[in-house]
Structure formats: C-alpha cells, structure tokens
Design a protein around this motif. Structure first.
Motif, PDB file in Angstrom:
ATOM      1  N   MET A  27      79.028 155.228 -16.952  1.00  0.00           N
ATOM      2  CA  MET A  27      80.126 154.330 -17.273  1.00  0.00           C
ATOM      3  C   MET A  27      79.716 153.320 -18.354  1.00  0.00           C
ATOM      4  O   MET A  27      78.625 152.767 -18.292  1.00  0.00           O
ATOM      5  N   PRO A  28      80.572 153.055 -19.336  1.00  0.00           N
ATOM      6  CA  PRO A  28      80.249 152.061 -20.365  1.00  0.00           C
ATOM      7  C   PRO A  28      80.062 150.671 -19.744  1.00  0.00           C
ATOM      8  O   PRO A  28      80.823 150.281 -18.851  1.00  0.00           O
ATOM      9  N   ALA A  79      81.618 145.616 -16.379  1.00  0.00           N
ATOM     10  CA  ALA A  79      81.894 144.177 -16.323  1.00  0.00           C
ATOM     11  C   ALA A  79      83.378 143.914 -16.088  1.00  0.00           C
ATOM     12  O   ALA A  79      83.745 143.051 -15.280  1.00  0.00           O
ATOM     13  N   ALA A  80      84.242 144.655 -16.758  1.00  0.00           N
ATOM     14  CA  ALA A  80      85.689 144.470 -16.595  1.00  0.00           C
ATOM     15  C   ALA A  80      86.133 144.793 -15.178  1.00  0.00           C
ATOM     16  O   ALA A  80      86.958 144.071 -14.592  1.00  0.00           O
ATOM     17  N   GLN A  81      85.589 145.854 -14.596  1.00  0.00           N
ATOM     18  CA  GLN A  81      85.960 146.213 -13.225  1.00  0.00           C
ATOM     19  C   GLN A  81      85.472 145.159 -12.229  1.00  0.00           C
ATOM     20  O   GLN A  81      86.176 144.838 -11.267  1.00  0.00           O
ATOM     21  N   ALA A  86      73.810 148.450 -18.578  1.00  0.00           N
ATOM     22  CA  ALA A  86      74.572 148.265 -17.339  1.00  0.00           C
ATOM     23  C   ALA A  86      74.040 147.065 -16.567  1.00  0.00           C
ATOM     24  O   ALA A  86      74.814 146.262 -16.025  1.00  0.00           O
ATOM     25  N   ILE A  87      72.735 146.908 -16.521  1.00  0.00           N
ATOM     26  CA  ILE A  87      72.118 145.769 -15.830  1.00  0.00           C
ATOM     27  C   ILE A  87      72.537 144.465 -16.484  1.00  0.00           C
ATOM     28  O   ILE A  87      72.911 143.503 -15.799  1.00  0.00           O
ATOM     29  N   VAL A 116      78.218 139.073 -15.531  1.00  0.00           N
ATOM     30  CA  VAL A 116      79.330 138.748 -14.631  1.00  0.00           C
ATOM     31  C   VAL A 116      78.841 137.871 -13.485  1.00  0.00           C
ATOM     32  O   VAL A 116      79.474 136.874 -13.129  1.00  0.00           O
ATOM     33  N   LEU A 117      77.694 138.213 -12.921  1.00  0.00           N
ATOM     34  CA  LEU A 117      77.168 137.435 -11.797  1.00  0.00           C
ATOM     35  C   LEU A 117      76.774 136.024 -12.217  1.00  0.00           C
ATOM     36  O   LEU A 117      76.812 135.098 -11.408  1.00  0.00           O
ATOM     37  N   ALA A 118      76.418 135.842 -13.479  1.00  0.00           N
ATOM     38  CA  ALA A 118      76.041 134.515 -13.972  1.00  0.00           C
ATOM     39  C   ALA A 118      77.218 133.543 -13.938  1.00  0.00           C
ATOM     40  O   ALA A 118      77.012 132.333 -13.910  1.00  0.00           O
ATOM     41  N   ASP A 119      78.440 134.066 -13.893  1.00  0.00           N
ATOM     42  CA  ASP A 119      79.629 133.213 -13.832  1.00  0.00           C
ATOM     43  C   ASP A 119      79.769 132.497 -12.499  1.00  0.00           C
ATOM     44  O   ASP A 119      80.453 131.490 -12.412  1.00  0.00           O
TER      45      ASP A 119
END
Length: 94
Positions: free
Chosen positions: A2-3, A8-10, A33-34, A40-43
C-alpha cells in the motif's frame, strides 16, 4: 504494498470517524510506511501505541526491508508505550 500516503490517509480517517483508545501496529514492510504511520501518530502523543515489530516470517523470509529497521527505531518506537519483539527481532533491533 500500500502507498504510504494511503496508509496515513486511512489512519487519519479512522481516527476522525471513531473514538480510538489505543493503536496496535504490526507489519509495515518499508521505511516509507513506517514514516507515514509515525507522522500520523505524532499528531497525538497521548494515544497508547503498541508495536509488534514484524521483521521476518517464521520461515525466515524478510517482511521488513533491512534499511527500514533504522526508521522503525527512529520514527516509530519513540511513539510507542510498548514494543513486543520476539528474541530474533530484539536482536535485530539492538
């Protein structure tokens, strides 16, 4: 595979649509991917994150690119409250 932008969008869509109490991360495959997951988790640094660092199959086939191990340690592990490697994975990570 997966791109990274789609990963990140999902994740962002799932977090926006649902109350998420915790996140468990398994196989990611690539450094890109990492980095996408880490961004995202940094948000939300308050969300509990568990990382199962899947590096290889039981038959020995690599499931994480060798160059991605540094990204895993640098970009993802700091966001995690718990990391659950097996002995072989622990050796590779240290």
């Amino acid at each position: 595979q997966m791109p990274p932008q789609l990963i990140a969008a999902q994740m962002r869509a799932a977090f926006a649509a649902n109350p998420v109490a915790a996140v468990k991360i398994g196989m990611l495959g690539t450094a890109a991917a990492i980095q996408a997951v880490g961004s995202v988790l940094a948000d939300d640094r308050q969300m509990p994150v568990v990382l199962d660092p899947v590096l290889a199959s039981t038959s020995g086939r690599l499931l994480l690119a060798v160059d991605a191990i540094d990204a895993l340690c640098r970009d993802l592990m700091p966001a995690c409250r718990l990391v659950t490697p097996n002995l072989v994975e622990l050796a590779a990570l240290t």
